[in-house]
Design a protein around this motif. Structure first.
Motif, PDB file in Angstrom:
ATOM      1  N   ALA A   1       0.836  -1.215   0.000  1.00  0.00           N
ATOM      2  CA  ALA A   1       0.000   0.000   0.000  1.00  0.00           C
ATOM      3  C   ALA A   1       0.865   1.259   0.000  1.00  0.00           C
ATOM      4  CB  ALA A   1      -0.936  -0.009   1.211  1.00  0.00           C
ATOM      5  N   VAL A   2       1.939   1.250   0.802  1.00  0.00           N
ATOM      6  CA  VAL A   2       2.850   2.406   0.816  1.00  0.00           C
ATOM      7  C   VAL A   2       3.455   2.622  -0.565  1.00  0.00           C
ATOM      8  CG1 VAL A   2       5.115   3.186   1.645  1.00  0.00           C
ATOM      9  CG2 VAL A   2       3.409   2.335   3.275  1.00  0.00           C
ATOM     10  N   TYR A   3       3.928   1.538  -1.177  1.00  0.00           N
ATOM     11  CA  TYR A   3       4.584   1.679  -2.479  1.00  0.00           C
ATOM     12  C   TYR A   3       3.594   2.205  -3.521  1.00  0.00           C
ATOM     13  CZ  TYR A   3       8.117  -1.295  -0.216  1.00  0.00           C
ATOM     14  OH  TYR A   3       9.048  -1.826   0.636  1.00  0.00           O
ATOM     15  N   GLN A   4       2.371   1.685  -3.485  1.00  0.00           N
ATOM     16  CA  GLN A   4       1.380   2.153  -4.466  1.00  0.00           C
ATOM     17  C   GLN A   4       1.051   3.627  -4.239  1.00  0.00           C
ATOM     18  OE1 GLN A   4      -1.507  -1.035  -3.933  1.00  0.00           O
ATOM     19  NE2 GLN A   4      -0.947  -1.920  -5.926  1.00  0.00           N
ATOM     20  N   LYS A   5       0.953   4.005  -2.976  1.00  0.00           N
ATOM     21  CA  LYS A   5       0.666   5.414  -2.670  1.00  0.00           C
ATOM     22  C   LYS A   5       1.769   6.326  -3.207  1.00  0.00           C
ATOM     23  CE  LYS A   5       1.366   7.108   1.423  1.00  0.00           C
ATOM     24  NZ  LYS A   5       1.359   7.201   2.909  1.00  0.00           N
ATOM     25  N   LEU A   6       3.010   5.807  -3.202  1.00  0.00           N
ATOM     26  CA  LEU A   6       4.141   6.624  -3.636  1.00  0.00           C
ATOM     27  C   LEU A   6       4.400   6.519  -5.138  1.00  0.00           C
ATOM     28  CD1 LEU A   6       6.625   6.190  -0.644  1.00  0.00           C
ATOM     29  CD2 LEU A   6       4.984   8.021  -1.079  1.00  0.00           C
ATOM     30  N   GLY A   7       3.545   5.793  -5.865  1.00  0.00           N
ATOM     31  CA  GLY A   7       3.645   5.819  -7.331  1.00  0.00           C
ATOM     32  C   GLY A   7       4.070   4.521  -7.992  1.00  0.00           C
ATOM     33  N   PHE A   8       4.305   3.476  -7.205  1.00  0.00           N
ATOM     34  CA  PHE A   8       4.666   2.187  -7.793  1.00  0.00           C
ATOM     35  C   PHE A   8       3.405   1.454  -8.257  1.00  0.00           C
ATOM     36  CE2 PHE A   8       8.275   3.183  -5.188  1.00  0.00           C
ATOM     37  CZ  PHE A   8       9.360   2.583  -5.798  1.00  0.00           C
ATOM     38  N   ARG A   9       3.574   0.660  -9.329  1.00  0.00           N
ATOM     39  CA  ARG A   9       2.495  -0.245  -9.724  1.00  0.00           C
ATOM     40  C   ARG A   9       3.042  -1.657  -9.812  1.00  0.00           C
ATOM     41  NH1 ARG A   9       2.705  -1.152 -15.486  1.00  0.00           N
ATOM     42  NH2 ARG A   9       4.372   0.117 -16.382  1.00  0.00           N
ATOM     43  N   VAL A  10       2.141  -2.614  -9.691  1.00  0.00           N
ATOM     44  CA  VAL A  10       2.542  -4.011  -9.800  1.00  0.00           C
ATOM     45  C   VAL A  10       2.694  -4.361 -11.275  1.00  0.00           C
ATOM     46  CG1 VAL A  10       1.875  -6.411  -9.373  1.00  0.00           C
ATOM     47  CG2 VAL A  10       1.425  -4.663  -7.628  1.00  0.00           C
ATOM     48  N   ILE A  11       3.927  -4.725 -11.673  1.00  0.00           N
ATOM     49  CA  ILE A  11       4.209  -5.125 -13.058  1.00  0.00           C
ATOM     50  C   ILE A  11       3.720  -6.547 -13.301  1.00  0.00           C
ATOM     51  CG2 ILE A  11       6.151  -5.800 -14.548  1.00  0.00           C
ATOM     52  CD1 ILE A  11       5.906  -2.833 -14.540  1.00  0.00           C
ATOM     53  N   GLY A  12       3.822  -7.373 -12.279  1.00  0.00           N
ATOM     54  CA  GLY A  12       3.411  -8.769 -12.378  1.00  0.00           C
ATOM     55  C   GLY A  12       3.679  -9.453 -11.048  1.00  0.00           C
ATOM     56  N   THR A  13       3.129 -10.650 -10.895  1.00  0.00           N
ATOM     57  CA  THR A  13       3.250 -11.384  -9.631  1.00  0.00           C
ATOM     58  C   THR A  13       3.643 -12.823  -9.939  1.00  0.00           C
ATOM     59  OG1 THR A  13       1.480 -10.004  -8.738  1.00  0.00           O
ATOM     60  CG2 THR A  13       2.040 -12.006  -7.497  1.00  0.00           C
ATOM     61  N   VAL A  14       4.753 -13.268  -9.351  1.00  0.00           N
ATOM     62  CA  VAL A  14       5.162 -14.656  -9.544  1.00  0.00           C
ATOM     63  C   VAL A  14       4.423 -15.502  -8.505  1.00  0.00           C
ATOM     64  CG1 VAL A  14       7.091 -16.258  -9.693  1.00  0.00           C
ATOM     65  CG2 VAL A  14       7.416 -13.852 -10.323  1.00  0.00           C
TER      66      VAL A  14
END
Lengths: 186, 186
Positions: free
Chosen positions: A141-154
């Motif tokens: 949640a912190v990373y998404q709030k700061l502008g990261f998106r999930v590229i993919g999930t293994v």
């Protein structure tokens, strides 16, 4: 390099983030040991020794390791640098650890903001996280709030001590080109 | 460990794949140097020395490094092992390099099949590739044919010498559970 958060509103909570020195190690190693022994957020060997941890955590140039300090007490630590050598070195990465006692106070968020500014200031094209445990919802949640998106999930790539196998996210934050669109780091 | 391809139809072309020994290094190092200096497929430092290459390429247990040999000539090489330590060590990874002179003959495919069998045989849950250059279409096609899928692509994460910034795929091949679904490697 240091950032005093008090009064700026940029780096909450009121902690100082500054470059790691070897004098910090007696406070940093217990945080790392605590995190790797819990084995629920990092793909590090839980049996890691202090020497191995030092080699992994304390970055050599062009990377950097920092601590978040309050009243002389280390609350958390981060390392940052190029994600890959050679033709991958224009993308940065970073890792964050916060002492169990200091969680929920925004220390991780402050460290992540610091790392993003560090990487932007050095001309990196973006920041990649290679293995974010999907059950670590506070971090995601912190990373998404700061502008990261999930590229993919293994799927199932992380053996969680209570939840069993959970996924590992690859996350990415592309930076706005700052002037020269083809600028390279350093 | 060796596989003689002739007659089996499993490992084309007619090459032997066997464990690397230090006697192979004088033939392996020129292949690595050629690949990293081309700088179009690997996120390795193009200025890598022989010593650095040896440390990166020659795996320690539980990993393994192999060579593909024809008439005493090394055509290609692969390394394989756990992708991450600790709670990530049930997923394998592998890397492959083929001499420029031997490309287009299926050596890379043979090495990849070998690595998949190696990892399945040791109980890994799957195999992950962390940074497949998207413009390396021959490799991507081989991996997809052998069961890998693209988990996600980090945009512009690879600085290609001719094409500029291209994406890096994360690819994954989940293995069928072979008996005990919770089996761990080794």
């Amino acid at each position: 390099m240091s950032v005093v958060a008090a009064g700026t509103g940029d780096y909450r909570p009121c902690v100082q983030i500054r470059t790691f020195t070897d004098d910090d190690w007696p406070q940093v190693w217990p945080i790392i040991r605590q995190v790797v022994q819990a084995a629920d957020t990092f793909t590090y060997d839980p049996a890691m020794t202090a020497e191995e941890a030092y080699d992994i955590w304390v970055e050599k140039p062009p990377g950097s390791t920092v601590v978040a300090v309050e009243d002389g007490r280390v609350l958390g630590t981060a390392k940052m640098g190029p994600n890959r050598p050679g033709p991958g070195s224009h993308v940065s990465t970073a890792s964050f650890m916060v002492s169990a006692e200091a969680r929920g106070r925004g220390v991780g968020t402050a460290l992540c903001r610091f790392a993003l500014d560090w990487a932007r200031g050095r001309g990196y094209a973006g920041m990649q996280f290679n293995a974010v445990v999907e059950s670590n919802k506070a971090a995601v949640a912190v990373y998404q709030k700061l502008g990261f998106r999930v590229i993919g999930t293994v799927p199932g790539a992380f053996a969680h001590p209570e939840l069993g196998r959970v996924g590992l996210h690859i996350m990415y934050h592309e930076f706005e080109p700052a002037g020269a669109p083809e600028s390279h780091p350093r």
